[in-house]
Scaffold this motif. Structure first.
Motif, PDB file in Angstrom:
ATOM      1  N   HIS A 130       1.196 -46.258 -19.912  1.00  0.00           N
ATOM      2  CA  HIS A 130       0.718 -47.584 -19.524  1.00  0.00           C
ATOM      3  C   HIS A 130      -0.048 -47.490 -18.203  1.00  0.00           C
ATOM      4  CE1 HIS A 130       2.964 -49.375 -22.763  1.00  0.00           C
ATOM      5  NE2 HIS A 130       4.088 -48.837 -22.338  1.00  0.00           N
ATOM      6  N   GLY A 131      -1.268 -47.955 -18.217  1.00  0.00           N
ATOM      7  CA  GLY A 131      -2.087 -47.892 -17.018  1.00  0.00           C
ATOM      8  C   GLY A 131      -2.743 -46.555 -16.784  1.00  0.00           C
ATOM      9  N   LYS A 133      -5.305 -43.571 -16.640  1.00  0.00           N
ATOM     10  CA  LYS A 133      -6.754 -43.527 -16.471  1.00  0.00           C
ATOM     11  C   LYS A 133      -7.360 -42.291 -17.141  1.00  0.00           C
ATOM     12  CE  LYS A 133      -6.496 -46.138 -12.153  1.00  0.00           C
ATOM     13  NZ  LYS A 133      -7.038 -47.367 -12.761  1.00  0.00           N
ATOM     14  N   GLU A 258       0.457 -39.023 -14.661  1.00  0.00           N
ATOM     15  CA  GLU A 258       0.514 -39.934 -15.803  1.00  0.00           C
ATOM     16  C   GLU A 258       1.673 -39.580 -16.733  1.00  0.00           C
ATOM     17  OE1 GLU A 258      -3.250 -40.869 -17.557  1.00  0.00           O
ATOM     18  OE2 GLU A 258      -4.208 -41.198 -15.601  1.00  0.00           O
ATOM     19  N   LYS A 261       4.723 -41.107 -15.132  1.00  0.00           N
ATOM     20  CA  LYS A 261       4.803 -42.552 -15.372  1.00  0.00           C
ATOM     21  C   LYS A 261       5.324 -42.839 -16.774  1.00  0.00           C
ATOM     22  CE  LYS A 261       2.564 -46.875 -14.334  1.00  0.00           C
ATOM     23  NZ  LYS A 261       2.751 -47.593 -15.600  1.00  0.00           N
ATOM     24  N   VAL A 356      -2.142 -45.568 -10.609  1.00  0.00           N
ATOM     25  CA  VAL A 356      -1.620 -45.910 -11.937  1.00  0.00           C
ATOM     26  C   VAL A 356      -0.331 -46.724 -11.867  1.00  0.00           C
ATOM     27  CG1 VAL A 356      -2.689 -43.882 -12.985  1.00  0.00           C
ATOM     28  CG2 VAL A 356      -0.295 -43.762 -12.239  1.00  0.00           C
ATOM     29  N   GLY A 357       0.146 -47.039 -10.658  1.00  0.00           N
ATOM     30  CA  GLY A 357       1.322 -47.888 -10.514  1.00  0.00           C
ATOM     31  C   GLY A 357       2.652 -47.174 -10.635  1.00  0.00           C
TER      32      GLY A 357
END
Length: 368
Positions: A130-131, A133, A258, A261, A356-357
């Protein structure tokens, strides 16, 4: 975004108090007991160390965390995923043997050990990023994704490709299956070493794209059909299929972020880092160089990005051990890991993690 809280305790111990007592006090102060552990499966992700390496975390640290999880009602297990490269941890049988040689067992750690991506590194789950890139999905070890709660327990150190190995690397790279590790490390597609290939056809049965054929008892990969999933690498019993590790530092760091995450999204997670025996390279090596700084302490946080930033700052503020490889480097810029590995860029880990949070690099350090 408010600064994330990172809790710190040093390695000093008064008579009658052990480092394990201090670790338990630290994780309680950091709020681990705010997680509802009751009857939940809890993955404690750590690195068991490649045999021959002696800088990995001792099993005693894992037991302190597992004991606290059990006291809070959880069901902990220690886990890591198989390696992409050919070593002593490339399949679950060798991986478990390596862990046992390094002292990890249900007796020494107080919980069971499960290799996250199964026997051959192919037991994974395709998880959405999610999120993300760069990536849309990540291949994560199934046992890790099956857990209700995720805890990372990290030996903070240098790394020859990512700059440093902290919580983000322990989570992202460590939880990727063999296919996931290939996706992070490699820009190309796998190839066959004809001298090692036995023509057993196992790889052909696992290739969803029918990209592998066997002629004259040797496998051949059609790169036009191959999508680079890396499944064939995992199932080959003779280490005849491999990919060049050709991605650059920034590429690996961003993909690794990523993956991290994908691991933590959607469930409670908590993170612990130990800054001791800070070796210049990864614990994946079958050897370790002398520590580059003195032992500093233990840190814990709900935010892995803030935790890594706090660890980097602590290491860069520490005095250099003159007899180490860092003592032989130009460290006038006070960036210890860049001094050791000047072609790496550890900053890209934290920058992409914020983008990306995954967390915040802004932290408040609280001394316990």
């Amino acid at each position: 975004m408010n600064a994330s809280k990172v809790y710190f305790t040093d390695m000093r111990c008064k008579v009658g108090t052990s480092l394990l007592d201090k670790l338990d006090k630290l994780i309680l102060a950091a709020g681990i007991d705010r997680i509802d552990f009751e009857n939940k499966f809890v993955a404690i992700k750590l690195h068991f160390g490649e045999p021959g390496n002696l800088s990995f975390l001792r099993p005693n640290f894992a037991k302190a965390v597992a004991d606290r999880v059990k006291a809070l009602g959880g069901n902990p297990f220690l886990t890591d995923c198989n390696t992409l490269y050919v070593g002593r941890r490339k399949n679950a049988l060798e991986h478990l043997t390596a862990a046992q040689e390094n002292g990890f067992s249900p007796v020494s750690t107080g919980c069971q050990i499960i290799i996250g991506d199964g026997l051959k590194g192919t037991d994974d789950v395709e998880v959405p990023v999610h999120g993300g890139k760069i990536l849309q999905t990540a291949f994560i070890g199934r046992a890790i994704m099956d857990a209700d709660i995720f805890i990372s327990l990290t030996h903070f150190k240098g790394h020859e490709l990512t700059g440093f190995g902290g919580a983000i690397k322990n989570i992202g790279m460590g939880c990727g299956s063999r296919a996931g590790k290939r996706a992070m490390h490699c820009n190309g597609k796998p190839s066959v070493d004809a001298e090692k290939c036995r023509g057993c056809r196992t790889c052909t049965r696992f290739c969803a794209q029918s990209a592998i054929t066997v002629t004259e008892r040797k496998a051949h990969i059609d790169h036009e059909k191959c999508v680079g999933c890396g499944r064939c690498i995992g199932v080959c019993n003779f280490s005849a299929i491999s990919s060049d590790i050709d991605a650059q530092s920034n590429d690996v760091n961003r993909r690794m972020v990523e993956y991290a995450k994908a691991v933590v999204d959607g469930r409670p997670h908590f993170h612990i880092s130990i800054i001791n025996q800070v070796s210049p390279c990864c614990d994946c090596h079958g050897e370790n160089d002398a520590p580059v700084i003195p032992d500093l302490g233990m840190l814990a946080s709900f935010d892995p990005v803030a935790l890594d930033h706090a660890c980097i700052d602590a290491v860069n503020a520490a005095p250099v051990i003159a007899s180490s490889i860092l003592g032989q480097c130009d460290h006038s810029q006070h960036d210890h890991f860049t001094s050791i590995h000047p072609t790496t860029n550890w900053h890209s880990q934290l920058e992409h993690a914020e983008a990306v949070g995954l967390g915040s690099a802004d932290y408040e350090l609280i001394v316990v």
